[in-house]
Write a protein that holds these residues in place. Sequence first.
Motif, PDB file in Angstrom:
ATOM      1  N   ILE A  27      41.962  39.699  39.583  1.00 46.98           N
ATOM      2  CA  ILE A  27      40.809  39.941  38.714  1.00 46.98           C
ATOM      3  C   ILE A  27      41.138  41.154  37.852  1.00 46.98           C
ATOM      4  CG2 ILE A  27      38.337  40.486  38.615  1.00 46.98           C
ATOM      5  CD1 ILE A  27      38.058  39.266  41.387  1.00 46.98           C
ATOM      6  N   GLU A  28      40.884  41.036  36.557  1.00 45.35           N
ATOM      7  CA  GLU A  28      41.144  42.137  35.637  1.00 45.35           C
ATOM      8  C   GLU A  28      39.925  42.342  34.741  1.00 45.35           C
ATOM      9  OE1 GLU A  28      43.745  44.065  35.588  1.00 45.35           O
ATOM     10  OE2 GLU A  28      45.044  42.951  36.975  1.00 45.35           O
ATOM     11  N   GLU A  29      39.633  43.607  34.461  1.00 44.03           N
ATOM     12  CA  GLU A  29      38.552  43.920  33.528  1.00 44.03           C
ATOM     13  C   GLU A  29      39.000  43.580  32.118  1.00 44.03           C
ATOM     14  OE1 GLU A  29      35.217  47.349  33.584  1.00 44.03           O
ATOM     15  OE2 GLU A  29      37.255  48.046  33.246  1.00 44.03           O
ATOM     16  N   GLU A  30      38.076  42.996  31.348  1.00 47.22           N
ATOM     17  CA  GLU A  30      38.428  42.569  30.001  1.00 47.22           C
ATOM     18  C   GLU A  30      38.033  43.625  28.983  1.00 47.22           C
ATOM     19  OE1 GLU A  30      36.517  40.595  27.386  1.00 47.22           O
ATOM     20  OE2 GLU A  30      37.874  38.956  26.888  1.00 47.22           O
ATOM     21  N   ARG A  31      37.376  43.207  27.894  1.00 50.64           N
ATOM     22  CA  ARG A  31      37.125  44.098  26.753  1.00 50.64           C
ATOM     23  C   ARG A  31      36.218  45.271  27.091  1.00 50.64           C
ATOM     24  NH1 ARG A  31      33.857  39.155  24.112  1.00 50.64           N
ATOM     25  NH2 ARG A  31      35.362  38.111  25.433  1.00 50.64           N
ATOM     26  N   ALA A 296      29.468  37.907  54.856  1.00 51.41           N
ATOM     27  CA  ALA A 296      29.480  36.628  55.564  1.00 51.41           C
ATOM     28  C   ALA A 296      30.726  35.821  55.201  1.00 51.41           C
ATOM     29  CB  ALA A 296      28.225  35.837  55.197  1.00 51.41           C
ATOM     30  N   GLY A 297      31.219  35.053  56.165  1.00 54.28           N
ATOM     31  CA  GLY A 297      32.369  34.199  55.904  1.00 54.28           C
ATOM     32  C   GLY A 297      33.692  34.915  56.104  1.00 54.28           C
ATOM     33  N   LYS A 298      34.747  34.203  55.848  1.00 59.47           N
ATOM     34  CA  LYS A 298      36.114  34.702  56.020  1.00 59.47           C
ATOM     35  C   LYS A 298      36.433  35.813  55.028  1.00 59.47           C
ATOM     36  CE  LYS A 298      40.685  34.480  56.811  1.00 59.47           C
ATOM     37  NZ  LYS A 298      41.348  34.863  58.050  1.00 59.47           N
ATOM     38  N   ILE A 299      37.055  36.892  55.514  1.00 56.60           N
ATOM     39  CA  ILE A 299      37.541  37.971  54.651  1.00 56.60           C
ATOM     40  C   ILE A 299      39.031  37.749  54.394  1.00 56.60           C
ATOM     41  CG2 ILE A 299      38.016  40.443  54.531  1.00 56.60           C
ATOM     42  CD1 ILE A 299      35.144  39.832  54.067  1.00 56.60           C
ATOM     43  N   TYR A 300      39.431  37.842  53.141  1.00 58.71           N
ATOM     44  CA  TYR A 300      40.818  37.525  52.774  1.00 58.71           C
ATOM     45  C   TYR A 300      41.667  38.769  52.509  1.00 58.71           C
ATOM     46  CZ  TYR A 300      38.534  33.034  51.999  1.00 58.71           C
ATOM     47  OH  TYR A 300      37.798  31.894  52.159  1.00 58.71           O
ATOM     48  N   GLY A 301      41.096  39.950  52.705  1.00 54.94           N
ATOM     49  CA  GLY A 301      41.860  41.177  52.493  1.00 54.94           C
ATOM     50  C   GLY A 301      42.090  41.492  51.035  1.00 54.94           C
ATOM     51  N   GLN A 302      41.184  41.054  50.160  1.00 52.48           N
ATOM     52  CA  GLN A 302      41.295  41.331  48.729  1.00 52.48           C
ATOM     53  C   GLN A 302      40.101  42.169  48.282  1.00 52.48           C
ATOM     54  OE1 GLN A 302      41.667  37.080  47.627  1.00 52.48           O
ATOM     55  NE2 GLN A 302      43.529  37.671  46.532  1.00 52.48           N
ATOM     56  N   LEU A 303      40.349  43.121  47.384  1.00 52.99           N
ATOM     57  CA  LEU A 303      39.302  44.026  46.921  1.00 52.99           C
ATOM     58  C   LEU A 303      39.687  44.568  45.552  1.00 52.99           C
ATOM     59  CD1 LEU A 303      36.691  45.595  47.670  1.00 52.99           C
ATOM     60  CD2 LEU A 303      38.165  47.353  48.669  1.00 52.99           C
ATOM     61  N   TRP A 304      38.767  44.463  44.603  1.00 50.37           N
ATOM     62  CA  TRP A 304      38.967  45.029  43.266  1.00 50.37           C
ATOM     63  C   TRP A 304      37.771  45.902  42.916  1.00 50.37           C
ATOM     64  CZ3 TRP A 304      40.070  39.971  44.483  1.00 50.37           C
ATOM     65  CH2 TRP A 304      41.391  39.535  44.284  1.00 50.37           C
ATOM     66  N   SER A 305      37.987  46.894  42.065  1.00 55.60           N
ATOM     67  CA  SER A 305      36.907  47.791  41.660  1.00 55.60           C
ATOM     68  C   SER A 305      36.978  48.046  40.163  1.00 55.60           C
ATOM     69  CB  SER A 305      36.997  49.119  42.423  1.00 55.60           C
ATOM     70  OG  SER A 305      36.030  50.024  41.962  1.00 55.60           O
ATOM     71  N   PHE A 306      35.860  47.783  39.473  1.00 56.26           N
ATOM     72  CA  PHE A 306      35.742  48.067  38.045  1.00 56.26           C
ATOM     73  C   PHE A 306      34.330  48.585  37.765  1.00 56.26           C
ATOM     74  CE2 PHE A 306      38.465  44.218  38.401  1.00 56.26           C
ATOM     75  CZ  PHE A 306      39.669  44.779  37.997  1.00 56.26           C
ATOM     76  N   SER A 307      34.242  49.705  37.070  1.00 50.55           N
ATOM     77  CA  SER A 307      32.965  50.223  36.556  1.00 50.55           C
ATOM     78  C   SER A 307      31.879  50.261  37.634  1.00 50.55           C
ATOM     79  CB  SER A 307      32.492  49.365  35.373  1.00 50.55           C
ATOM     80  OG  SER A 307      33.476  49.294  34.376  1.00 50.55           O
ATOM     81  N   ASN A 308      32.191  50.902  38.768  1.00 48.68           N
ATOM     82  CA  ASN A 308      31.242  51.064  39.870  1.00 48.68           C
ATOM     83  C   ASN A 308      30.748  49.734  40.444  1.00 48.68           C
ATOM     84  OD1 ASN A 308      31.505  53.792  39.389  1.00 48.68           O
ATOM     85  ND2 ASN A 308      29.340  54.211  39.603  1.00 48.68           N
ATOM     86  N   LYS A 309      31.632  48.743  40.424  1.00 47.82           N
ATOM     87  CA  LYS A 309      31.328  47.453  41.044  1.00 47.82           C
ATOM     88  C   LYS A 309      32.543  47.024  41.855  1.00 47.82           C
ATOM     89  CE  LYS A 309      28.436  45.858  37.179  1.00 47.82           C
ATOM     90  NZ  LYS A 309      28.809  46.920  36.232  1.00 47.82           N
TER      91      LYS A 309
END
Length: 703
Positions: A27-31, A296-309
């Motif tokens: 996941i990448e932040e766009e404009r 809830a549900g399966k955790i896949y070990g992925q995490l992204w952070s953009f603009s306090n989200k």
Amino acid sequence: MAALYEGYTLCGLVPDQNLSSSGIQGIEEERDSDHVVVTDSTRSVTLYKVSDQKLLGSWTVKQGQTLTCSAVFNSQTKEYVVVSDNKVIRIWKEEDILLDKAFKATISGWSTVYVEGSPVVLFKRGAVRLLDSLLAAPQQPIEEVLNQEETIRFVTLAETQQFVIFTTEQKGDHFLYLQRLNPNTLQRYRLEREEPGVSSLSFSASYRDKHIHLLYLFSVQGLAVEEGAQALPLPRSLLLGLPVGDGLLEAASAMVLDEAHVAVVGVPHPSAGAGKDFLCIWNTNFQTLQAGKEMAGKIYGQLWSFSNKLFIPHGKTLSIIPFECPKSSLASALGKLRQAKTEGELKKNNKTKQCNNNVIPLCNSINDVHEKNVLPFNRPNKKNIFLTQTAPVEEVQKEVEGFLSRADLQDLQPSVGQLASTLMSRSLNDPAFYSPSTLAQLVHTQCLCHSVCPDLVLLALEKKDYFLCQLCLQFFPDIPEAVTCACLKAFISVPDVDAEKVRLEPDSISFMETLISRDRGQVGVQNGFSPTSCEEDCSDDVSGHQTRTEAKEKTSAPPEQICPVGLHKAVLLNEILQTAYSDTFLLPHLKDLSSQHVVLFLQYLQFLYLKYSQDDSLQMHGCRSPSLAQVMDWVCLLLDAHFTVLVMTPEAKGLLLNLHSFVRSQVRLVSELGKIESSLQELKKMKVKKDVGQYSIEVIELF
């Protein structure tokens, strides 16, 4: 104190059959902060608008082709860049419909390519090229930087896009490569050798104060962590120990949010049961858990952070969790921000509570350690836990008192959370068991918060343990608005006779005793309001149909100076007034209050307002009491939530007229202050004579 807010779904996921992968490659932040680009693990790139979860565009490669890196947005050219089949660079604009008809360039050699930021291309064997230079000569020879058996493990780009950082592994040895883009230089470092059974689960980098900080999440199984065992160029320092119980971490991730906070997903909550996955925010300065949310549900070990989200794939959903990390202080980290402390006390506490965090600029680490290992903080032993699960109330109380007296206060939080969780579970499952004094002791340590033990306040309400409710409202800075409103309903519904039997905090009782015992005949003018002004204010044609005579008959006497609720009920309502909240989340729950309770609460708020207006010294410094601003904020909230009902309620008519007069008095005060504002400004500009002698008379003319 850090907080996690209500999340929402960005899109659904299509994980693989055995749920080993979320199906998302990146996941990448766009404009801007409201647009993100999501790349799946197979063929598609999708553009979303975050605020309304709207799909704005989607591009797919042909059947049989595969995207082999996460797509990025080139902000300079307003184009998207991705690599397919390990060797084909594709570039397109948002208005392009078919990805296959977009620009393509085949790179020399069979290499996995990572595209980052500016954008930059990293080849499988460690070579780095700027995209522009690579497109100018796609068939240029690409050198091999890595050794024959060396493979890339993690790749990241520092936020300033000045560096490309990647780690490699070769026969158990780990290396870090730092590729600077300007000037073009490559540096290679050796990391501390990992012990057998130690595996790294995630890696991230941040750039602060001209230093690169690396953050690893390690899984340590069956051994103790020893620091400084080997003198290597880039040693790791233990930043935070995370309790994981007896289970095995398969997928987890950690990410730096700022200089004092780290987000961790996939690591169990310290006080939650087995089999539950959480997103948590830890304060690394004070080693405290500040916010937690079950996923809830399966955790896949992925995490992204953009603009306090935070963007987290779990189960079959990609969720967005807004978060906030205010500036860290010891008081806020321990949930004591609302308690008055002197600057000297805070400095002293900071010295005693500061954890060993001598961070080497190019390497930090987070270690998750199993309970059976040597831990960086104290934990209740098996005897403590067994007794809280089986022993009578008296034995549990004695054991917990002993544990709290022996434990190091600096490291109590995970231990207290686990004990509180065990006691709560037993109390919920066994109606005959409840230890109010023990739970109150644990809350008094100020090592708990609502995120750590989310059922504690509701358990106290169920048991009608209003003293414990009061403590939680005082010491928990993260109580949800729904729970606050549940406490309000319980407090305002309890009969005064029953409330007087409840043991409460002495300081809060002392304040209300002082407030109620003031001379009822005392009528003053403070903040532009006097109760006697009600007659004048209400004599105007408020509704357009009421005559002056009628208004006088209704309001010729000042409002009653008698508290409409009992002493202890007033103390409990004061705790509600001082609890933090968000208008947006609180208003829907306030609408569930009955009109009878709303009128009673407004009458109490009116009583407080009148007392404060007559004597502002009642807002005692250092004493736990609601402020005048908090009182008025709650008046506004209740009117917003119930105005239509109140207008139709005959019993509320006089109350509304009085509240209207309060507003008029404040408007009048502001108006009068505005008239003398220019004169006061002139006084500020006047030069004060330095030598006026022992006695002086000055005449100042104001125009």
